[in-house]
Structure formats: C-alpha cells, structure tokens
Design a protein around this motif. Structure first.
Motif, PDB file in Angstrom:
ATOM      1  N   GLN A   4      45.543  33.096  56.042  1.00  0.00           N
ATOM      2  CA  GLN A   4      46.743  33.018  55.525  1.00  0.00           C
ATOM      3  C   GLN A   4      46.855  33.527  54.085  1.00  0.00           C
ATOM      4  O   GLN A   4      48.155  34.357  54.100  1.00  0.00           O
ATOM      5  CB  GLN A   4      47.334  31.272  55.329  1.00  0.00           C
ATOM      6  N   LEU A   5      46.074  33.570  53.344  1.00  0.00           N
ATOM      7  CA  LEU A   5      45.652  34.257  51.991  1.00  0.00           C
ATOM      8  C   LEU A   5      45.848  35.266  52.398  1.00  0.00           C
ATOM      9  O   LEU A   5      46.654  36.722  51.770  1.00  0.00           O
ATOM     10  CB  LEU A   5      45.073  33.941  51.064  1.00  0.00           C
ATOM     11  N   ALA A   6      44.922  36.544  53.414  1.00  0.00           N
ATOM     12  CA  ALA A   6      45.005  37.262  53.505  1.00  0.00           C
ATOM     13  C   ALA A   6      46.844  37.864  54.095  1.00  0.00           C
ATOM     14  O   ALA A   6      46.803  39.040  52.941  1.00  0.00           O
ATOM     15  CB  ALA A   6      44.021  37.983  54.902  1.00  0.00           C
ATOM     16  N   ASN A   7      47.155  37.023  54.245  1.00  0.00           N
ATOM     17  CA  ASN A   7      48.752  37.647  54.758  1.00  0.00           C
ATOM     18  C   ASN A   7      49.423  38.395  54.365  1.00  0.00           C
ATOM     19  O   ASN A   7      50.068  38.870  53.686  1.00  0.00           O
ATOM     20  CB  ASN A   7      48.668  37.114  56.183  1.00  0.00           C
ATOM     21  N   GLU A   8      49.238  36.839  52.443  1.00  0.00           N
ATOM     22  CA  GLU A   8      50.029  36.863  51.299  1.00  0.00           C
ATOM     23  C   GLU A   8      49.748  37.757  50.810  1.00  0.00           C
ATOM     24  O   GLU A   8      51.069  38.395  50.390  1.00  0.00           O
ATOM     25  CB  GLU A   8      49.675  35.032  51.228  1.00  0.00           C
ATOM     26  N   HIS A   9      48.922  38.593  50.562  1.00  0.00           N
ATOM     27  CA  HIS A   9      48.614  39.726  50.110  1.00  0.00           C
ATOM     28  C   HIS A   9      47.630  41.039  50.676  1.00  0.00           C
ATOM     29  O   HIS A   9      48.316  42.021  49.930  1.00  0.00           O
ATOM     30  CB  HIS A   9      46.787  39.681  49.109  1.00  0.00           C
ATOM     31  N   GLY A  10      48.500  41.128  51.845  1.00  0.00           N
ATOM     32  CA  GLY A  10      47.812  42.481  52.318  1.00  0.00           C
ATOM     33  C   GLY A  10      46.864  42.717  52.324  1.00  0.00           C
ATOM     34  O   GLY A  10      46.314  44.150  52.210  1.00  0.00           O
TER      35      GLY A  10
END
Length: 375
Positions: free
Chosen positions: A17-23
């Motif tokens: 989820q964190l990866a998705n939020e920060h691309g």
C-alpha cells in the motif's frame, strides 16, 4: 473476543500500500510481475469453453492428482497414493492452515523456526495451540540444541521451511540427519515441511522430505503451483501426507473450501504435460544473478541466496535506522519497496536486514537497482 488480538495487518499489505501511495517499484511482496507462459494461456483459452466449471472431487481433480504423483516420482523417486496421500488445496497457505487445524488441539505446542513465514503462528493460535518460536543461527541454519531445548511433553509439531523464506537458505544433508535423529528421540512429534520453493534452488540442490524415508511417515509436505509455475493468483497448491494424517486433514479441508477452483486444476493438469520444471530454476538463477550484479557496487551487503526468489541484504553501511524505518525510507525517498526481516521474528529481531523479491522483469530489476545504487 478476538482469536488473534495481537496479529497486525500483514507487512506485505502495509508495504504494498505504501509503495502504491508513493509510486515506488514494488520488490516487497513475493509475486512475479512478468507474463505467464504462453502455453499456459493457450491451454486456458482452449479449456475455457469446455465442461470444466463444476465442482471437482473434494480431494482434487483425479487427472491432476495423477500428474502430481508422476511429478513426485520424477523429482524425488517417491510413489504416493493419489487416493489416500494427496490433497489439492487453495494455495499452500490454505494447506498449511488446514493441516495445523486438523492436527493441533487445545494446548498443543508447535515449534516454529524464526525468521518464519507469517501464516504459521496465526494458524496455530486459531487451532488453540501454543506457538514456540525458536531463532535460527546467524547464518540461518537450524540450531538443534535450541530446538531440542524447546521440546516439551506438549510438543506436537515442528514446522520447517526449505528453501527458506525470507532468507533463501537451503538445508543440507547433515541438517536433515540431525532432524531425523531428533525426531527419532521424540517419535510422537509430527513434521510440517513447507516446500513451496522446491523448484527454485541454485548452487545446492533442494533436499525434499519426500526423499527421507525416516521422515515421510510423520510428515506433511506443502507445495505450491502458484510459486512453481508463477501463477500466484490462481492459489493452487497441494499436500502430501501419510494416509492416517491425510484422513484428518481432509475432514477439515472439506468444510473449509470443499474443493479447489476447477478451471485452474484442469489447466494445470494439462500444462504439466508440457512444462519443464528444471527450467524454472534456470530462469530465476538469471534473475538472481542479474539483481546481484546490479547491486554489487552498492553499499548493500548481499547475503547468500541458495533458493527462492528473495535476496536478503544488510544495509549497515548505509544507515543506523531500524529495518522498519529504513524500509519505509526506501519507499518514500528512493522509490523502492522491500520487506524488513524483523517482522519474521517473534521478538522483532533487527539485524538491519531487508528482503527484496527478484521475481520481476529484468527491466523492473534494472530500474530498481538504479535507485538502490544511490542509497
């Protein structure tokens, strides 16, 4: 009242989820991002309009069970009875959960070797058992003195994972001999061998419990087509176990899922006629070597990777932060997602280690390495 009051959201979900939020480039969760074999797609297209969409028998599609039996003979020279010793599961994790809940009763103790896959402990807790977490050595080899010290009259099961997630280590012959000696001294203890990465080994061959006559009569072996055939979303695995144990496992399985996705079973059954399992390790060896070569001049220290599609690194030359904070910093500042190794320990043991998944396209690995090399 919660049965799992202290179990947090999975670290894999958190980091993804964190990866998705920060691309960020996601090398955290263990799944491939490259296309599946075109032959598998062709078989899927052919079978899609055939009559393969109703329940299979509870234990699995008979044709697939026969193919697994043939694969087990070819890979390990072990003959298994398709009627009494095999079970198709909705992924290896369901197989592990079902096994534990079929065999563990209130108060039974289960030895888990840390760092460990995060599904083991919750499965034991839901069954009413007591997880006994014992750390592996610094090189991730098993410490049999510690393991034996953790055995009590209530010990019912020991769980091993080989090849090992998250570290990529493979057990050797002497370690299996020590395990055999231990279980000979404690004959009532069962063994659950998680071998989902069995076809992804490199310099050292994977030793399966399927090849250990002293162990097979007390062992449940979990395998994964999702891992071996890089179709993790299909969630198809299987268990091999002696009849007396499999009878109990099937009792739970039939009321948990009854039977596994029929279409996937039919496709995999046909695909097993054409796939070469020896090619799987070669493909991942290329990816491991590529990723290692891309990071060799970085400040990350590469740990040995003997199997699986995970590379563990030490970052002590880069930061003094704990591994959770540093993993989050890699996402927010450098654009690469990883998994901190401390989450695989009961005591959150922090050795400044991270786990990267290299089951990605070459282009993804190259792009991630360009970011990591600047850390």
């Amino acid at each position: 009242m919660s049965k799992l009051p202290n179990i947090p959201t999975s670290i894999f979900s958190v980091m993804s989820q964190l990866a998705n939020e920060h691309g960020a480039i996601n090398l955290s969760q263990g799944f491939p991002n490259f296309p599946v074999d075109d032959r598998l797609l062709q078989i899927s297209e052919r079978l899609l309009r055939e009559n393969v969409h109703q329940y299979t028998p509870m234990a699995g599609l008979p044709a697939l069970l026969e193919k697994i039996a043939a694969l087990t003979v070819k890979s390990y020279q072990r003959k298994v009875n398709t009627t009494t010793e095999l079970l198709i599961t909705a992924g290896a994790t369901q197989g592990i959960y079902t096994t534990i809940n079929a065999l563990i009763n209130q108060g039974d103790e289960v030895i888990i070797l840390d760092p460990s896959y995060d599904s083991y402990e919750p499965s034991v807790l839901v069954a009413g058992g007591k997880p006994v977490r014992i750390s592996l050595n610094d090189d991730y080899s098993p410490d049999f003195n510690k393991i034996e010290a953790g055995i009590t009259t209530k010990t019912k099961l020991i769980i091993i994972n080989n090849p090992h997630n998250p570290t990529g280590r493979i057990w050797n012959e002497s370690e299996f001999e020590a395990l055999e000696d231990l279980l000979e001294k404690h004959p009532k203890i069962l063994l659950l061998s998680d071998e989902v990465y069995e076809y992804i080994s490199f310099a050292h061959p994977h030793i399966s419990v399927n090849t250990r006559p002293k162990l097979i009569n007390k062992t449940i072996i979990a395998s994964s087509f999702g891992k071996s055939l890089h179709v993790t979303g299909w969630k198809v695995g299987y268990l091999i176990a002696p009849e007396k144990l499999m009878q109990e496992i099937k009792k739970v399985h039939q009321f948990l899922v009854f039977s596994v996705n029929s279409f996937s079973q039919h496709v995999i059954s046909a695909y097993l006629d054409v796939v070469d399992f020896s090619e799987i390790a070669k493909m991942y060896l290329h990816k491991r070597d590529l990723f290692q070569s891309l990071l060799k001049d970085s400040r990350f220290e590469l740990m040995p990777c003997e199997g699986t599609y995970f590379q563990v690194v030490n970052y002590k030359r880069i930061s003094t932060k704990n591994d959770m904070d540093f993993a989050k910093e890699l996402i927010t500042k450098h654009g690469v997602a990883t998994i901190p190794i401390s989450v695989f320990y009961k005591e959150a043991t922090d050795k400044q280690m991270l786990r990267f998944c290299f089951a990605k396209t070459d282009e993804t690995l190259i792009a991630a390495a360009k970011k990591l090399i600047n850390c």
